[in-house]
Structures are given as structure tokens and as C-alpha cells.
Write a protein that holds these residues in place. Structure first.
Motif, short mmCIF file in Angstrom:
data_model
loop_
_atom_site.label_atom_id
_atom_site.label_comp_id
_atom_site.label_asym_id
_atom_site.label_seq_id
_atom_site.Cartn_x
_atom_site.Cartn_y
_atom_site.Cartn_z
N UNK A 198 0.84 -1.20 0.00
CA UNK A 198 0.00 0.00 0.00
C UNK A 198 0.88 1.25 0.00
N UNK A 199 2.16 1.05 -0.35
CA UNK A 199 3.13 2.14 -0.43
C UNK A 199 3.00 2.81 -1.80
N UNK A 200 2.40 3.99 -1.83
CA UNK A 200 2.12 4.64 -3.11
C UNK A 200 3.39 5.12 -3.80
N UNK A 201 4.44 5.43 -3.03
CA UNK A 201 5.70 5.80 -3.66
C UNK A 201 6.28 4.60 -4.41
N UNK A 202 6.17 3.43 -3.81
CA UNK A 202 6.64 2.22 -4.49
C UNK A 202 5.80 1.95 -5.74
N UNK A 203 4.50 2.16 -5.64
CA UNK A 203 3.61 1.98 -6.79
C UNK A 203 4.04 2.87 -7.94
N UNK A 204 4.32 4.13 -7.64
CA UNK A 204 4.71 5.07 -8.70
C UNK A 204 6.05 4.71 -9.31
N UNK A 237 -6.55 -4.02 -7.69
CA UNK A 237 -7.09 -3.58 -6.41
C UNK A 237 -8.23 -4.49 -6.01
N UNK A 238 -8.17 -4.96 -4.76
CA UNK A 238 -9.17 -5.89 -4.26
C UNK A 238 -10.21 -5.16 -3.43
N UNK A 239 -11.44 -5.63 -3.53
CA UNK A 239 -12.53 -5.10 -2.72
C UNK A 239 -13.62 -6.16 -2.62
N UNK A 250 -3.14 2.89 -11.00
CA UNK A 250 -4.44 3.55 -10.79
C UNK A 250 -4.30 5.01 -10.39
N UNK A 251 -3.15 5.40 -9.85
CA UNK A 251 -2.96 6.82 -9.51
C UNK A 251 -2.78 7.66 -10.76
N UNK A 252 -2.38 7.03 -11.85
CA UNK A 252 -2.27 7.74 -13.14
C UNK A 252 -3.59 7.72 -13.90
N UNK A 253 -4.27 6.58 -13.80
CA UNK A 253 -5.45 6.39 -14.63
C UNK A 253 -6.75 6.85 -13.97
N UNK A 254 -6.65 7.23 -12.70
CA UNK A 254 -7.83 7.80 -12.05
C UNK A 254 -8.70 6.77 -11.37
N UNK A 260 -9.99 6.32 -6.06
CA UNK A 260 -9.48 7.64 -5.73
C UNK A 260 -9.39 7.84 -4.22
N UNK A 261 -10.39 7.38 -3.49
CA UNK A 261 -10.37 7.51 -2.04
C UNK A 261 -9.26 6.67 -1.43
N UNK A 262 -9.04 5.50 -1.96
CA UNK A 262 -8.01 4.62 -1.44
C UNK A 262 -6.63 5.23 -1.63
#
Length: 264
Positions: A198-204, A237-239, A250-254, A260-262
Motif C-alpha cells: 500500500x506504499x504509493x511511492x513504491x507503486x509510482x 485492487x481488491x474489494x 491507478x494513480x495515473x489512470x484515475x 481515488x479515495x483509497x
């Protein structure tokens, strides 16, 4: 060709359904990044890949073989194909770095101690930890332990790597080094991977950069254009026990409101 496949998998823990009619496919040479809230099933997926957890229904395949109901002794050849980087590194406290990295093959036939030592030194070189070969885990920082854990997971040259929150709790510089190691395995070695984070820096980093080897043998990292989607990296992304989002970063594609909330 898929290396890991889940078909219609359901898993419950008491009254909590973690996965429900779940389907997933990881292609050869691809790194799949699993995102999702606590209890969404990310770690359960990793455990199912190595046969530590069995689904209540459905089937799990690894390298073309169904492993869903295999006995423990029949799972061992499958597990030898897989390297695992646990949260916090999970090194053996009573063993040196050398012994931790070599542990996987110390009892295997066909290797001399000289060959094992050479293999250990090369793997520690890959993660930049040669100088720590005779240290104890208690002498290492958290980031150093994580790098040694990656070297240990690579012993035996597995073609599948599982990473469970590999950058959790690390400072930005050490987290970056860890991501670079994962990108090198992905881009230069063609290793198939599943990465829970869940590390967004790693994702990017994983979605926005590629590694390449220069003629002199050095490895560099370069950004890809924002409109480019890496073919060897996919995000899921799981839900509610199912795949809610699948595609590029997903941070690029919206994505939709939940995505977006996640990521906010």
C-alpha cells in the motif's frame, strides 16, 4: 502464458469472506502489484500460491500445475520455484547473513561449500550487501535486513517472486533501493512476481520507471512517458473479495471513486 492462476476461488475465515469467486492470472515475466484495504485478501493470495492456505472452493495453478489439494511433500518441488520476501525480512536471528542466504540449499545434494559460498557472495553483490556477509541480523538496519531477505529469496534462482509489503516501515532512500532491486528482477531477469503493498511511492516507481543495463554493465533507471503503460507491470485492487480494478497505475489512470479515495 500464465504462471499463476486462480479460478473461481472462495476463502472464508469463520464468518468473514476474504475471497469470493475470485479469478486472477499472472503472466510469465510480469510483476503484479496487489492493492487493497486490510483484510482484503492480499496476504491470503500469497499464502495460497505456496500452498500454506487452501481455498474452500475453486482451484489454484502454479506453472501450469494445480496445487489446490496437493500433499505437503508434493508441494516441495513447487515451492522450490518460488522466492518469498516476508514483511520485516524475517531473517533467522541466530544465523549470520551468509547462513541466512545459504539456508535454502544448505541441505541440498550436489553443491560443495565453495559453490554455496560463491552463490551467496554473488547474490549479496546483487543487493549491495557483500560487506555484511559475516554480520548477524542484529547488526543490520531494517533496510539492510530487507535486502538480505531478497538475496535469500533468490537462492536457487526461482523464477517466481512473492513480496509481502517489501518497503513497509523503510525510509524513502532504502525503500527506493528495494524498488530498484524489484525492477531489476522484473526488467532484466524476467522474473514473475506478485507484490503486496500500500506504499504509493513504491507503486509510482514500479509503474513509472524501467531498468536497463548499459554497455559497461552498470544498471540505470529511466522514467517512462506518463501515457505509457508498462506491459510487464499490472495493478490489481481488491474489494469485497473480488478484483475491483485491474490495469495500469491507478494513480495515473484515475479509476472510480473507491480507487481515488483509497489512493488519497
Amino acid at each position: 502464458m500464465s504462471v499463476i492462476r486462480f479460478e473461481n476461488v472462495t476463502k472464508k475465515y469463520e464468518d468473514h469472506t476474504v475471497l469470493q469467486d475470485f479469478d486472477l492470472e499472472v503472466r510469465r515475466g510480469e510483476t503484479m502489484v496487489l492493492l487493497g484495504g486490510s483484510g482484503s485478501g492480499k496476504s491470503t493470495i500469497l499464502k495460497m500460491v505456496v500452498g500454506l492456505v487452501s481455498p474452500d472452493s475453486g482451484a489454484v495453478f502454479v506453472d501450469g500445475q494445480e496445487i489446490t489439494r496437493l500433499r505437503e511433500e508434493d508441494l516441495m518441488p513447487i515451492r522450490r520455484k518460488i522466492g518469498i520476501v516476508f514483511q520485516e525480512g524475517a531473517l533467522f536471528d541466530s544465523l549470520t547473513v551468509r547462513e541466512n542466504v545459504a539456508y535454502r540449499i544448505l541441505e541440498s545434494d550436489g553443491y560443495t561449500m565453495e559453490e554455496v559460498d560463491d552463490w551467496v557472495f554473488r547474490l549479496l553483490g546483487f543487493v549491495g550487501m557483500q560487506d555484511a556477509i559475516d554480520k548477524m541480523p542484529s547488526e543490520l538496519s531494517g533496510g539492510m535486513k530487507r535486502r538480505v531477505a531478497i538475496a535469500r529469496a533468490l537462492m536457487g534462482s526461482p523464477r517466481i517472486m512473492l513480496y509481502d509489503e517489501p518497503t513497509a516501515g523503510l525510509d524513502p532512500i532504502t525503500s527506493r533501493i528495494t524498488c530498484e532491486l524489484i525492477m531489476r528482477l522484473r526488467d532484466l531477469e524476467g522474473v514473475t512476481g506478485i507484490l503486496v503493498t500500500n506504499d504509493l511511492q513504491a507503486v509510482r516507481a514500479l509503474s513509472g520507471e524501467v531498468s536497463a543495463k548499459a554497455p559497461d554493465g552498470t544498471v540505470g533507471f529511466k522514467p517512462v512517458p506518463p501515457e505509457t503503460t508498462l506491459r510487464n507491470t499490472r495493478f490489481v485492487m481488491l474489494k469485497d473479495g473480488r478484483v475491483h480494478y485491474e490495469g495500469g497505475d491507478p494513480s495515473r489512470e484515475g479509476g472510480d471513486e473507491y480507487v481515488r479515495e483509497f489512493l488519497a
